[in-house]
Each structure stands twice: as structure tokens, then as C-alpha cells.
Design an enzyme around this catalytic site. Structure first.
Site, PDB file in Angstrom:
ATOM      1  N   GLU A  44      -4.658  -8.969   0.669  1.00 28.95           N
ATOM      2  CA  GLU A  44      -5.198  -8.533   1.788  1.00 28.95           C
ATOM      3  C   GLU A  44      -6.885  -8.344   1.739  1.00 28.95           C
ATOM      4  O   GLU A  44      -7.489  -7.732   0.693  1.00 28.95           O
ATOM      5  CB  GLU A  44      -4.692  -6.949   3.210  1.00 28.95           C
ATOM      6  N   GLU A  67       1.011  -0.865  -0.247  1.00 30.59           N
ATOM      7  CA  GLU A  67      -0.170   0.192  -0.047  1.00 30.59           C
ATOM      8  C   GLU A  67       0.937   0.940   0.180  1.00 30.59           C
ATOM      9  O   GLU A  67       0.529   2.140   0.583  1.00 30.59           O
ATOM     10  CB  GLU A  67      -0.881  -0.193   1.419  1.00 30.59           C
TER      11      GLU A  67
HETATM   12  C1  NOJ Z   1      -3.770  -2.959   5.311  1.00 27.31           C
HETATM   13  C2  NOJ Z   1      -2.151  -3.019   5.634  1.00 27.31           C
HETATM   14  O1  NOJ Z   1      -1.944  -2.993   5.342  1.00 27.31           O
HETATM   15  C3  NOJ Z   1      -1.997  -3.242   7.424  1.00 27.31           C
HETATM   16  O2  NOJ Z   1      -0.923  -2.934   7.785  1.00 27.31           O
HETATM   17  C4  NOJ Z   1      -3.327  -2.615   8.654  1.00 27.31           C
HETATM   18  O3  NOJ Z   1      -3.181  -3.599   9.491  1.00 27.31           O
HETATM   19  C5  NOJ Z   1      -3.741  -3.683   7.773  1.00 27.31           C
HETATM   20  N1  NOJ Z   1      -4.645  -2.767   6.034  1.00 27.31           N
HETATM   21  C6  NOJ Z   1      -6.021  -3.713   9.068  1.00 27.31           C
HETATM   22  O4  NOJ Z   1      -6.202  -2.144   8.633  1.00 27.31           O
END
Ligand code: NOJ
Length: 469
Positions: A363, A165
Site C-alpha cells: 500500500e 497492519e
Molecule cells: C491502511 C489500511 O490498510 C486501509 O484500510 C486504509 O483505508 C488505508 N491505509 C488508507 O488510510
């Protein structure tokens, strides 16, 4: 009977080094920005929970790799800690090499394919003190780190990713207060984004130079963008949001160039970053073999009323405004919309507009606070809500695959409840429950469910599962 998923589908879970590794100053590791920030301002973190121990994978990876195969996972994503591997940015830390090699080897031995990411919001402190991604030198430092990682672990890791991200450290650190250095300045944010895209490309160049066996990708949070209406102003807001939030990293990563509309928007607002000769060429070399797609919720936008627009722009809110869709279904704990169809729309966008490049859902997940209240008398969290959430998203992944999308896997965020930045342990996401006091890992109901789903390689409805069918 549900359709089967493709053969060799990557079933797994994701985490990151800063959120799960622990061993903060052990084994020769130096400080990351998160360690320092917590030391400086612990009150900014939920319940004073800092990055000190997290899930403590550093001490427990032998047990954890076994827990993965207990629930049939065949792939797993985590990251390397830059400040562990190269504590001063130059000197290789042999203890880190030993730790990661043993960890990755054990993953492989358990039949779990490691997908290893290089940067997950965790700038080493020594580099942050020199300006982090704002300093152009960070590109060469990152390329060096990437090369060392490929050389040290390339025989064990066949799926690499450069960033997780990458837009998030830009927006949270340079347009808000969620990441250090808590700057609020659009022009500086654009510079950071440009250097990040260059650093990504420089790492891809190192990878290709070494001729490592395997593939390299980038993990992007690709939310579909929906406009409030089909009126021209709302559609313009949609185009702006899509360009700034999605395509600013997607197009360099897949096409090797910035979208034209991005350049127009930046030029028109006096926001073009400082560039050097050769930047364009370097960006063109950053094309990846695959994408990781993080998907949680869509972006909904509407036009900004003309009398409220700053020109030149001073924030992203001058390009589009959040639209509060009255019909939305919410995850009340995290304050995020739940819209499983979004995953299908993103998959179709990748298929239609980005040459159907291979991708996996890197994710997706549901954060729930005070989850202990759902524990049964054996301590097993009865997380039916998570099973339904995963089911609905996977049904859309499957629909996309049936429509020709090149999706090769699905990873839940996360494997074992992990530390989440400013939120600490407020929201739990894992297949395994973490008992904070003891570090004990206890499978949740969703862990048993996914185990069966993976074994059958097809979805199982919650009500059929409860009936034991
Ligand atoms: C995106 C991120 O990559 C991660 O670090 C984060 O904890 C999760 N989403 C959940 O919010």
C-alpha cells in the site's frame, strides 16, 4: 529514458473486503464488528456513511476485474470476509465459496494475480462479543478460518497474507477510539498484540501443514523512524518507537521471535502479556515467505521530558513523543507527511537487517478530499498530484532495487475509491473515481498514466506524459 523495473514486477492496487465488498447481509454473510458498530453509533462515522454498500464489488466484480486489465494491472490484493466464509465461525457458507472462487478465477483469467489477505480489521461480531483478540480462543478460531480458506481457494490463490497492519487494530481499538471496542488500556493492548502474533503464526502452521502451492506473508505498516537529533535521549525514543511500532510485529514475522528490547520495555513497565507454555515455539513457526509493506509516512520522534514520563507507562506516549519536523511536506487533505525517501530507507532496513526477505509495497497512496473539484468536462479527475506522489515513491522503490533490495511489486491504495472506516468517503484514493449515487467507475488521469507506465515497465515523468512523449 528511465530504467526498466524488474521483469514480472507486480503492478497493482489494494483494497479490503470490508471496504469494498458490500453485499452486507446478502449471500449468507453475518455481521462484522464494523456493521454492528455503525448500527449502534452511526454518528461516529463521517456523513453517516457506513459499511453497507461500499464499492459493491459483491455485485460488480465481473466488471471490476475487467477494469483492472483495462489499465494493465497484473496483480491485486483484497481480503476474504471471515464472517462471509464462516458466518458462525464453524459452518462453511457455500454461497461465499462460489462468490470468491468465481471472483479469484476471473482475476486469473484477466492476467491479474490475486494476493489474498485473511484479516483486515474486520472481526466477526459473534467473536467480538466473546472478547475478540483479547480472548485466547480467537487464535484457534482464526487458524480454523485460515485452513478453510487455504483448502477452498488454494488452487486459485498463490499469494496469501494473514493480516493487514496488525498493529492498527491494537492501537486503534485498545489505545484509542478509532476501532471498536474503543478501550484505552496499555496492558490489554499488549495482550491483543500477543494473541494477534500467535494467530498469525497458527495460520502459517496450517498453511505449511496443507502443503499449499504458493507463498504466505504478512502485511505490515513499516514506517521508518527518525529521531529529532542524535542526542542520547532522542535516540532512545527512536529505539523505543521502532521497537513498539515496527519491530513488535516485524521480528516475530521474519525472525520468529520478539525483539529483546520489547521484552525489556514490557517487563520494566509491568506490561508483559499472559502467556502459555508453547507460545514461544508457536511464534517461532510464524516465519513468512514474503512481506507486504504499507508505507504512507514516516514516524518522527523526540524524547519525552523526564518529568512527564509515567512509570509504569500508561500510554505509548511514555516511550517517545511525536516530533513535528519543521521542514516536512504535507498532504493537507489527509494531514499526513509526504516523504518518498522513507520507502528507500525501509527497503534498506529490510535488506540489511532482515536477510533481504522478498517484499512488495502493498500500500502507498494519497487520499484527497472533495476530489470532484478536479474533474474535467468529461468527468475525468485530473489527479496530477497523485501521479507525482506515485512517481516520487516509485523512483525510491527503483533506487532501492538498484541498491539490491528484494522488492517485487508496488500496489496503490486503492483501485476504485473505497469506504474508509470512520472517514467514510471523505478522502478518495483510487485509480478509478466512484460515483456514489450510481456506483459508476470512471478512470482518473492516474489510471491512464499507470497503464502506460506498466506497459513500458518504467516510470514516465508527468511533464513528458502531458506532452504525449
Ligand atoms: C491502511 C489500511 O490498510 C486501509 O484500510 C486504509 O483505508 C488505508 N491505509 C488508507 O488510510
Amino acid at each position: 529514458m528511465a530504467n526498466p523495473f524488474p521483469e514480472h514486477f507486480f503492478w497493482g492496487a489494494a483494497t479490503s473486503a470490508p471496504q469494498s465488498e458490500g453485499g452486507q447481509y446478502e449471500g449468507g454473510r453475518s455481521a462484522s464488528t464494523w456493521d454492528k458498530w455503525f448500527e449502534l453509533e452511526p454518528e461516529n462515522f463521517n456523513s453517516n456513511q457506513g459499511p453497507k454498500n461500499t464499492t459493491n464489488v459483491f455485485d460488480r466484480y465481473k466488471e471490476d476485474t475487467k477494469l483492472m486489465s483495462d489499465i494493465n494491472l497484473n496483480s491485486y490484493r483484497t481480503s476474504i470476509s471471515w464472517n462471509r466464509l464462516l458466518p458462525d465461525g464453524k459452518t462453511l457458507n457455500p454461497q461465499a465459496v462460489q462468490y470468491y472462487r468465481d471472483y479469484f478465477k476471473r482475476l486469473r483469467d484477466q492476467g491479474v494475480e490475486p494476493i489474498i489477505n485473511l484479516f483486515h480489521f474486520d472481526m466477526p461480531w459473534w467473536l467480538m462479543e466473546k472478547g475478540g483478540w483479547e480472548n485466547r480462543e480467537s487464535i484457534d478460531h482464526f487458524a480454523f478460518y485460515a485452513r478453510i480458506a487455504f483448502e477452498q481457494f488454494g488452487d486459485l490463490v498463490h499469494y496469501w497474507t494473514t493480516f493487514n497492519e496488525p498493529i492498527v487494530h491494537v492501537t486503534c481499538g485498545y489505545l484509542g477510539e478509532y476501532h471498536w471496542p474503543k478501550v484505552n488500556n496499555l496492558k490489554r493492548a499488549v495482550q491483543v498484540a500477543h494473541h494477534t502474533n500467535l494467530a498469525h503464526a497458527a495460520a502459517v502452521v496450517e498453511f505449511r501443514k496443507l502443503g499449499i502451492e504458493g507463498k504466505i506473508g504478512n502485511i505490515l505498516n513499516l514506517s521508518p523512524v527518525y529521531a529529532k537529533s542524535n542526542q542520547a535521549e532522542d535516540l532512545q525514543a527512536k529505539l523505543n518507537a521502532e521497537t513498539l511500532h515496527v519491530k513488535s510485529f516485524l521480528e516475530p514475522t521474519v525472525n520468529g521471535e520478539y525483539p529483546e528490547h520489547l521484552i525489556t520495555l514490557l517487563k520494566d513497565n509491568d506490561l508483559l502479556p499472559h502467556t502459555l507454555d508453547g507460545d514461544k515455539e508457536l511464534i517461532s513457526k510464524g516465519k513468512v515467505d514474503f512481506l507486504g509493506v504499507n508505507y504512507y509516512q514516516p514516524i518522527r520522534v523526540e524524547a519525552v521530558p523526564t518529568d512527564e514520563v509515567n512509570h509504569p507507562a500508561t500510554s505509548l506516549g511514555d516511550f517517545s513523543r511525536h516530533y513535528n519536523w519543521p521542514e516536512k511536506k504535507m498532504n493537507p487533505y489527509r494531514g499526513w507527511e509526504i516523504y518518498p525517501e522513507g520507502i528507500y530507507d525501509i527497503a534498506m532496513m529490510i535488506k540489511e537487517d532482515y536477510g533481504n526477505i522478498p517484499f512488495y509495497i502493498s500500500e502507498n497512496g494519497m487520499g484527497v478530499s472533495e476530489e470532484e473539484r478536479f474533474a474535467d468536462d468529461k468527468g475525468i479527475i485530473q489527479d496530477d498530484y497523485r501521479i507525482e506522489f506515485i512517481y516520487d515513491h516509485l523512483a525510491n522503490v527503483q533506487k532501492a532495487i538498484d541498491a539490491g533490495a528484494n522488492c517485487f511489486g508496488y500496489h496503490l491504495w486503492t483501485f476504485i475509491d473505497c469506504w474508509s472506516w470512520l472517514n467514510g468517503y471523505r478522502n478518495r484514493y483510487g485509480f478509478y473515481r466512484l460515483i456514489l449515487e450510481t456506483g459508476e467507475r470512471i478512470p482518473k488521469k492516474s489510471a491512464f498514466w499507470i497503464k502506460d507506465v506498466i506497459q513500458q515497465n518504467q516510470l514516465i515523468k508527468l511533464n513528458q506524459y502531458d506532452k504525449g512523449e
